[in-house]
Design an enzyme around this catalytic site. Sequence first.
Site, PDB file in Angstrom:
ATOM      1  N   LYS A 186       2.782  -3.075   6.440  1.00 40.30           N
ATOM      2  CA  LYS A 186       2.731  -2.739   4.253  1.00 40.30           C
ATOM      3  C   LYS A 186       4.096  -2.487   4.383  1.00 40.30           C
ATOM      4  O   LYS A 186       4.543  -2.339   3.073  1.00 40.30           O
ATOM      5  CB  LYS A 186       1.811  -1.762   4.196  1.00 40.30           C
ATOM      6  CG  LYS A 186       0.064  -2.275   4.538  1.00 40.30           C
ATOM      7  CD  LYS A 186       0.089  -3.570   3.307  1.00 40.30           C
ATOM      8  CE  LYS A 186      -1.062  -3.306   3.573  1.00 40.30           C
ATOM      9  NZ  LYS A 186      -1.435  -5.461   2.377  1.00 40.30           N
TER      10      LYS A 186
ATOM     11  N   SER B  88       0.382  -0.898   0.338  1.00 44.99           N
ATOM     12  CA  SER B  88      -0.273   0.106  -0.267  1.00 44.99           C
ATOM     13  C   SER B  88       1.298   1.751   0.091  1.00 44.99           C
ATOM     14  O   SER B  88       1.912   1.218   1.080  1.00 44.99           O
ATOM     15  CB  SER B  88      -0.954   0.224   0.864  1.00 44.99           C
ATOM     16  OG  SER B  88      -1.511   1.326   1.393  1.00 44.99           O
TER      17      SER B  88
ATOM     18  N   TYR C  36      -1.349  -0.259  10.499  1.00 38.74           N
ATOM     19  CA  TYR C  36      -1.706  -1.059   9.176  1.00 38.74           C
ATOM     20  C   TYR C  36      -0.389  -0.196   7.991  1.00 38.74           C
ATOM     21  O   TYR C  36       0.374  -1.254   7.678  1.00 38.74           O
ATOM     22  CB  TYR C  36      -2.659  -0.545   8.413  1.00 38.74           C
ATOM     23  CG  TYR C  36      -2.732  -0.921   6.948  1.00 38.74           C
ATOM     24  CD1 TYR C  36      -3.075  -2.160   6.613  1.00 38.74           C
ATOM     25  CD2 TYR C  36      -3.099   0.091   5.920  1.00 38.74           C
ATOM     26  CE1 TYR C  36      -3.536  -2.557   5.713  1.00 38.74           C
ATOM     27  CE2 TYR C  36      -3.770  -0.031   5.050  1.00 38.74           C
ATOM     28  CZ  TYR C  36      -3.361  -1.322   4.762  1.00 38.74           C
ATOM     29  OH  TYR C  36      -3.992  -1.281   3.536  1.00 38.74           O
TER      30      TYR C  36
HETATM   31  N1  LIG Z   1      -8.884  -0.953  -0.804  1.00 35.90           N
HETATM   32  C1  LIG Z   1      -8.383  -0.141  -0.632  1.00 35.90           C
HETATM   33  O1  LIG Z   1      -7.907   0.987  -0.730  1.00 35.90           O
HETATM   34  C2  LIG Z   1      -6.671  -0.032  -0.769  1.00 35.90           C
HETATM   35  C3  LIG Z   1      -5.032   0.650  -0.442  1.00 35.90           C
HETATM   36  C4  LIG Z   1      -3.832  -0.501  -0.264  1.00 35.90           C
HETATM   37  C5  LIG Z   1      -4.168  -1.270  -0.252  1.00 35.90           C
HETATM   38  N2  LIG Z   1      -5.341  -2.016  -0.677  1.00 35.90           N
HETATM   39  C6  LIG Z   1      -4.237  -3.608   0.088  1.00 35.90           C
HETATM   40  O2  LIG Z   1      -5.181  -4.404  -0.789  1.00 35.90           O
HETATM   41  C7  LIG Z   1      -5.511  -5.947  -1.063  1.00 35.90           C
HETATM   42  C8  LIG Z   1      -7.161  -5.790  -0.826  1.00 35.90           C
HETATM   43  O3  LIG Z   1      -7.878  -5.511  -0.165  1.00 35.90           O
HETATM   44  P1  LIG Z   1      -9.732  -4.787  -0.653  1.00 35.90           P
HETATM   45  O4  LIG Z   1      -9.143  -3.666  -1.138  1.00 35.90           O
HETATM   46  O5  LIG Z   1      -9.580  -5.808  -2.459  1.00 35.90           O
HETATM   47  O6  LIG Z   1     -10.423  -5.528  -0.084  1.00 35.90           O
HETATM   48  P2  LIG Z   1     -12.017  -6.392  -0.100  1.00 35.90           P
HETATM   49  O7  LIG Z   1     -12.835  -5.347  -1.009  1.00 35.90           O
HETATM   50  O8  LIG Z   1     -12.259  -5.821   1.066  1.00 35.90           O
HETATM   51  O9  LIG Z   1     -11.038  -8.156  -0.441  1.00 35.90           O
HETATM   52  C9  LIG Z   1     -10.593  -8.534   0.533  1.00 35.90           C
HETATM   53  C10 LIG Z   1     -10.164  -9.894  -0.065  1.00 35.90           C
HETATM   54  O10 LIG Z   1      -9.565 -10.151   1.294  1.00 35.90           O
HETATM   55  C11 LIG Z   1     -10.083 -12.018   1.905  1.00 35.90           C
HETATM   56  N3  LIG Z   1      -9.818 -11.362   3.682  1.00 35.90           N
HETATM   57  C12 LIG Z   1     -10.148 -11.228   4.820  1.00 35.90           C
HETATM   58  N4  LIG Z   1      -8.920 -12.042   5.846  1.00 35.90           N
HETATM   59  C13 LIG Z   1      -8.789 -12.741   5.244  1.00 35.90           C
HETATM   60  C14 LIG Z   1      -7.901 -13.483   5.922  1.00 35.90           C
HETATM   61  N5  LIG Z   1      -7.342 -13.466   6.888  1.00 35.90           N
HETATM   62  N6  LIG Z   1      -7.402 -14.957   4.922  1.00 35.90           N
HETATM   63  C15 LIG Z   1      -7.830 -15.006   3.704  1.00 35.90           C
HETATM   64  N7  LIG Z   1      -8.604 -13.958   3.355  1.00 35.90           N
HETATM   65  C16 LIG Z   1      -8.997 -13.148   4.042  1.00 35.90           C
HETATM   66  C17 LIG Z   1     -11.475 -11.384   1.696  1.00 35.90           C
HETATM   67  O11 LIG Z   1     -12.595 -12.686   1.582  1.00 35.90           O
HETATM   68  P3  LIG Z   1     -13.122 -13.612   2.967  1.00 35.90           P
HETATM   69  O12 LIG Z   1     -13.599 -12.583   3.980  1.00 35.90           O
HETATM   70  O13 LIG Z   1     -13.860 -14.310   2.508  1.00 35.90           O
HETATM   71  O14 LIG Z   1     -11.898 -13.607   3.850  1.00 35.90           O
HETATM   72  C18 LIG Z   1     -11.430 -10.771   0.548  1.00 35.90           C
HETATM   73  O15 LIG Z   1     -11.857 -11.796  -0.560  1.00 35.90           O
HETATM   74  C19 LIG Z   1      -5.596  -5.215   0.560  1.00 35.90           C
HETATM   75  O16 LIG Z   1      -4.060  -6.328   1.130  1.00 35.90           O
HETATM   76  C20 LIG Z   1      -5.007  -4.505   1.637  1.00 35.90           C
HETATM   77  O17 LIG Z   1      -4.375  -4.668   2.054  1.00 35.90           O
HETATM   78  C21 LIG Z   1      -6.562  -1.812  -0.766  1.00 35.90           C
END
Ligand SMILES: NC(=O)c1ccc[n+]([C@@H]2O[C@H](COP(=O)([O-])OP(=O)(O)OC[C@H]3O[C@@H](n4cnc5c(N)ncnc54)[C@H](OP(=O)(O)O)[C@@H]3O)[C@@H](O)[C@H]2O)c1
Length: 258
Positions: free
Chosen positions: A166, A149, A162
């Site tokens: 990261k 991130s 967090y």
């Molecule tokens: N969204 C943003 O703005 C943003 C920005 C920077 C970085 N990121 C990074 O991008 C990545 C994905 O985030 P996202 O925004 O796409 O989130 P999201 O839409 O909430 O999806 C999260 C996914 O991770 C799964 N998950 C959660 N905890 C888990 C665990 N302990 N083991 C296995 N699976 C797990 C969830 O499914 P289940 O509930 O079925 O497990 C879901 O498939 C993360 O690494 C996050 O830090 C996101």
Amino acid sequence: MHRIKGQFDLSGKVAIVTGASKGIGESIARGLAEFGASVVVSSRKQEAVDAVAAAFRADGLEATGIACHVGDPEQLDQLVDATLAKYGGVDILVNNAATNPTFGPLAEADPGAFDKIMNVNVKAPMVLANRCKPIMEQRGGGSVINIASVEGMKPSPGLGMYSVSKSALIMLTQSQAKEWGVDNIRANAICPGLIQTKFSAALWQNEAILKQVEAHLPAGRMAQPDEMAGLALFLASDASAYCTGGVFTADGGHMIAG
Ligand SMILES: NC(=O)c1ccc[n+]([C@@H]2O[C@H](COP(=O)([O-])OP(=O)(O)OC[C@H]3O[C@@H](n4cnc5c(N)ncnc54)[C@H](OP(=O)(O)O)[C@@H]3O)[C@@H](O)[C@H]2O)c1
């Protein structure tokens, strides 16, 4: 001049994507599958990953859902074993699952929450990559993509623990790249900015915060999850054969803003 288009082809490759039942992980999994990879769609909930894999297959793609809570090392082992049983190998690992259970000042940080964040966001990607490494080695190489991130490079208030996780994931990526280059295993980090997913809902559902973010970003808007897939495809494929230890932002200019 050689043709470049084929460099993105992932035919014959096997990819594991954690946290792929929705959001960024689902988009990346779809992108890899659309370019020919057999994709293991993983998250904690079997029903959720089955639904995503079925939707991919309905579009003629190759995908299987395998549930795994990445914070549990036994389940990480089972994920790799089940992938081997289904597809016979692993070439691409996308460590995408992460957690951020708290929001608030570091001075009030709960040590228990810190352990949970570090376990899921840093230790799990390391353990899973270590488990995949000998398999990739046997297949002549591989690509590890860690979803970090911008918070790992430029912290925002309230997201301290967090951000620490990261930042550690970025250093894990660079250490993997340094140690595993000799085995033709590349490791790169993607640093998204604000992407409209469930994970970041507390930010974009707050109108004041969203307005502030949009005003500060050169792109003038947050992103959709699909906008992360192209970069992951690049890093998974031969198109990025000379990229390792890289930290790639996809952030609408957040890192150069303000
Ligand atoms: N969204 C943003 O703005 C943003 C920005 C920077 C970085 N990121 C990074 O991008 C990545 C994905 O985030 P996202 O925004 O796409 O989130 P999201 O839409 O909430 O999806 C999260 C996914 O991770 C799964 N998950 C959660 N905890 C888990 C665990 N302990 N083991 C296995 N699976 C797990 C969830 O499914 P289940 O509930 O079925 O497990 C879901 O498939 C993360 O690494 C996050 O830090 C996101």
